[in-house]
Design a protein around this motif. Structure first.
Motif, PDB file in Angstrom:
ATOM      1  N   SER A  65      -7.465  11.060  51.531  1.00  0.00           N
ATOM      2  CA  SER A  65      -6.053  11.126  51.908  1.00  0.00           C
ATOM      3  C   SER A  65      -5.563  12.547  51.660  1.00  0.00           C
ATOM      4  O   SER A  65      -5.915  13.162  50.649  1.00  0.00           O
ATOM      5  CB  SER A  65      -5.221  10.134  51.092  1.00  0.00           C
ATOM      6  OG  SER A  65      -5.644   8.809  51.314  1.00  0.00           O
TER       7      SER A  65
ATOM      8  N   LYS B 243      -7.079   4.177  41.106  1.00  0.00           N
ATOM      9  CA  LYS B 243      -6.152   4.992  41.881  1.00  0.00           C
ATOM     10  C   LYS B 243      -4.977   5.375  40.990  1.00  0.00           C
ATOM     11  O   LYS B 243      -4.492   4.561  40.211  1.00  0.00           O
ATOM     12  CB  LYS B 243      -5.672   4.215  43.102  1.00  0.00           C
ATOM     13  CG  LYS B 243      -4.873   5.075  44.091  1.00  0.00           C
ATOM     14  CD  LYS B 243      -4.440   4.270  45.299  1.00  0.00           C
ATOM     15  CE  LYS B 243      -5.613   3.901  46.192  1.00  0.00           C
ATOM     16  NZ  LYS B 243      -5.182   3.277  47.459  1.00  0.00           N
TER      17      LYS B 243
ATOM     18  N   THR C 143      -7.326   8.086  55.262  1.00  0.00           N
ATOM     19  CA  THR C 143      -8.480   7.309  55.698  1.00  0.00           C
ATOM     20  C   THR C 143      -9.046   6.593  54.482  1.00  0.00           C
ATOM     21  O   THR C 143      -8.606   6.813  53.355  1.00  0.00           O
ATOM     22  CB  THR C 143      -9.558   8.198  56.337  1.00  0.00           C
ATOM     23  OG1 THR C 143     -10.142   9.029  55.313  1.00  0.00           O
ATOM     24  CG2 THR C 143      -8.970   9.081  57.434  1.00  0.00           C
ATOM     25  N   ASP C 144     -10.045   5.761  54.708  1.00  0.00           N
ATOM     26  CA  ASP C 144     -10.690   5.083  53.589  1.00  0.00           C
ATOM     27  C   ASP C 144     -11.480   6.055  52.725  1.00  0.00           C
ATOM     28  O   ASP C 144     -11.788   5.750  51.560  1.00  0.00           O
ATOM     29  CB  ASP C 144     -11.612   3.983  54.099  1.00  0.00           C
ATOM     30  CG  ASP C 144     -10.841   2.852  54.757  1.00  0.00           C
ATOM     31  OD1 ASP C 144      -9.653   2.676  54.414  1.00  0.00           O
ATOM     32  OD2 ASP C 144     -11.423   2.160  55.624  1.00  0.00           O
ATOM     33  N   VAL C 145     -11.828   7.224  53.282  1.00  0.00           N
ATOM     34  CA  VAL C 145     -12.619   8.210  52.543  1.00  0.00           C
ATOM     35  C   VAL C 145     -11.728   9.186  51.796  1.00  0.00           C
ATOM     36  O   VAL C 145     -11.943   9.481  50.617  1.00  0.00           O
ATOM     37  CB  VAL C 145     -13.551   8.976  53.499  1.00  0.00           C
ATOM     38  CG1 VAL C 145     -14.314  10.065  52.746  1.00  0.00           C
ATOM     39  CG2 VAL C 145     -14.518   8.008  54.166  1.00  0.00           C
TER      40      VAL C 145
ATOM     41  N   GLY D 253      -9.296   6.338  47.570  1.00  0.00           N
ATOM     42  CA  GLY D 253      -8.851   5.273  48.463  1.00  0.00           C
ATOM     43  C   GLY D 253      -7.679   5.704  49.317  1.00  0.00           C
ATOM     44  O   GLY D 253      -7.095   6.774  49.126  1.00  0.00           O
ATOM     45  N   ARG D 254      -7.331   4.890  50.283  1.00  0.00           N
ATOM     46  CA  ARG D 254      -6.244   5.200  51.205  1.00  0.00           C
ATOM     47  C   ARG D 254      -4.905   5.235  50.474  1.00  0.00           C
ATOM     48  O   ARG D 254      -4.547   4.314  49.747  1.00  0.00           O
ATOM     49  CB  ARG D 254      -6.204   4.158  52.329  1.00  0.00           C
ATOM     50  CG  ARG D 254      -5.180   4.467  53.424  1.00  0.00           C
ATOM     51  CD  ARG D 254      -5.178   3.338  54.449  1.00  0.00           C
ATOM     52  NE  ARG D 254      -6.437   3.286  55.179  1.00  0.00           N
ATOM     53  CZ  ARG D 254      -6.649   3.921  56.320  1.00  0.00           C
ATOM     54  NH1 ARG D 254      -5.668   4.637  56.872  1.00  0.00           N
ATOM     55  NH2 ARG D 254      -7.814   3.816  56.931  1.00  0.00           N
TER      56      ARG D 254
END
Length: 368
Positions: A280, A25, A276-278, A268-269
């Protein structure tokens, strides 16, 4: 008592994966700062309206708007009271058929004169300031862009472009990385409205890290219980930026351009408006008022986040914060100078930065 270890180097090690390859990230975040005072003043909302050489950064498809003659763009900014320096340069070369354009862009973000305190404390526990040396931590990126346009009829135009980017990151003589990736973009231009889409790191961008640590440094790391870094590969996940812009003609001399972008990340969030987890989603909004295409006034906001309210003594209340920016510019013949006053942090804890950029259309002198 643990010895002081160089802060910048420790942060670098902590951010580097210890396995063979991982998505990270905020990887290569220096490539998300922006390019050109115009775009930074408009809060980074550029994928639909950009039409100059900075398109190699914002949306390579828009390079086709540079026609007939080469264009040079230069930008300089300093962050954290001059500690961090950010420079950008681009050269755009229209090809002979006037349908294809080649662009070259170079970015550098660096922090110089970082104290190396690895050997500040001697083996007997005494402090020896003469052991302190300095080094630089610098990130570089070279973007090689190609764009082509096609007429859709009824005054509409479609353009597509691609970037091949080469990345080099270095922290003194301790660590360095080489990386490679691709971006692709599309821009549709109508009579008043514009639409743009950019897929950054669309094939996943990688950085291959290597480290050069002598036995003395390794011993200090071991004694202070710091991990000794090893060769690794850092992966940057793809991101999608979608934007629309509209031109309002307020009078024969005054125009207003408004643009909104959605920056969608898939690593990632994140702390964004929609997360979301999928994916942002971070919105960006920019405005530009122009007078006779000579004088420009700009404003923008981006990076909306929820943070703890400093005024809340219980430290539980959260409020929305954002990054504002303003700027101006003027154009004389084939030369344009732009300025942006941006906030690197947010409106509640400002870290303002002055950004200057220069653009010149390299027209050939006419001879009688």
């Amino acid at each position: 008592m643990k010895r002081k270890i160089l802060i910048a180097l420790v942060c670098l090690i902590a951010a580097t994966p210890s396995v063979n390859a991982q998505f990270r990230k905020y990887s290569n975040e220096f490539l998300n700062i922006g390019a050109g005072a115009r775009g930074l003043a408009m809060g980074g909302a550029q994928v639909a309206s950009v039409s100059d050489g900075t398109a190699g950064y914002w949306n390579p498809a828009a390079l086709v708007n540079v026609k007939d003659y080469p264009q040079l763009n230069l930008m300089h900014a300093e962050y954290f009271a001059g500690i961090g320096k950010y420079d950008y340069a681009s050269l755009v070369l229209p090809l002979k058929d006037n349908k294809r354009v080649l662009g070259l862009s170079l970015l550098r973000f660096a922090v110089d004169d970082i104290p190396n305190t690895i050997f500040l404390v001697e083996s007997d526990g005494t402090i020896n300031f003469s052991n302190i040396q300095t080094f630089s931590s610098a990130d570089y990126a070279l973007l090689i862009s190609m764009a082509q346009n096609k007429s859709l009829g009824n005054g509409k135009k479609l353009s597509a472009g691609i970037n091949a980017k080469i990345i080099h990151r270095q922290a003194g003589s301790f660590a360095n990385a080489w990386g490679f990736g691709f971006d692709a973009g599309v821009q549709v231009i109508g009579k008043k409205g514009r639409f743009g889409v950019v897929a950054r790191d669309m094939t996943t961008t990688f950085n291959a890290w290597s480290f050069s640590l002598n036995d003395k440094i390794r011993e200090v790391f071991y004694l202070t219980q710091n991990d000794i870094p090893v060769k690794s590969t850092e992966l940057t996940a793809p991101r999608l930026i979608v934007g629309g812009a509209y031109n309002f003609k307020l009078s024969n001399a005054i125009k207003l351009l408004a643009e909104a972008n959605l920056d969608v990340t898939f690593d990632g969030r994140r702390n964004t408006v929609l997360a979301t987890d999928v994916a942002s989603i971070d919105p960006k909004i920019g405005l530009e008022a122009s007078w006779k295409d000579v004088l420009f006034i700009r404003a923008g906001i981006n990076n909306f986040q929820k943070a703890l309210d400093d005024a809340d003594i219980n430290n539980t209340k959260k409020i929305w914060i954002y990054q504002p920016s303003v700027g101006t510019g003027f154009k004389i013949n084939n030369v344009q100078i732009d300025y942006a006053f941006t906030n690197l942090a947010n409106q509640s804890n400002p870290l303002y930065t002055h950004v200057f950029s220069f653009k010149i259309d390299m027209k050939k002198k006419q001879t009688n």
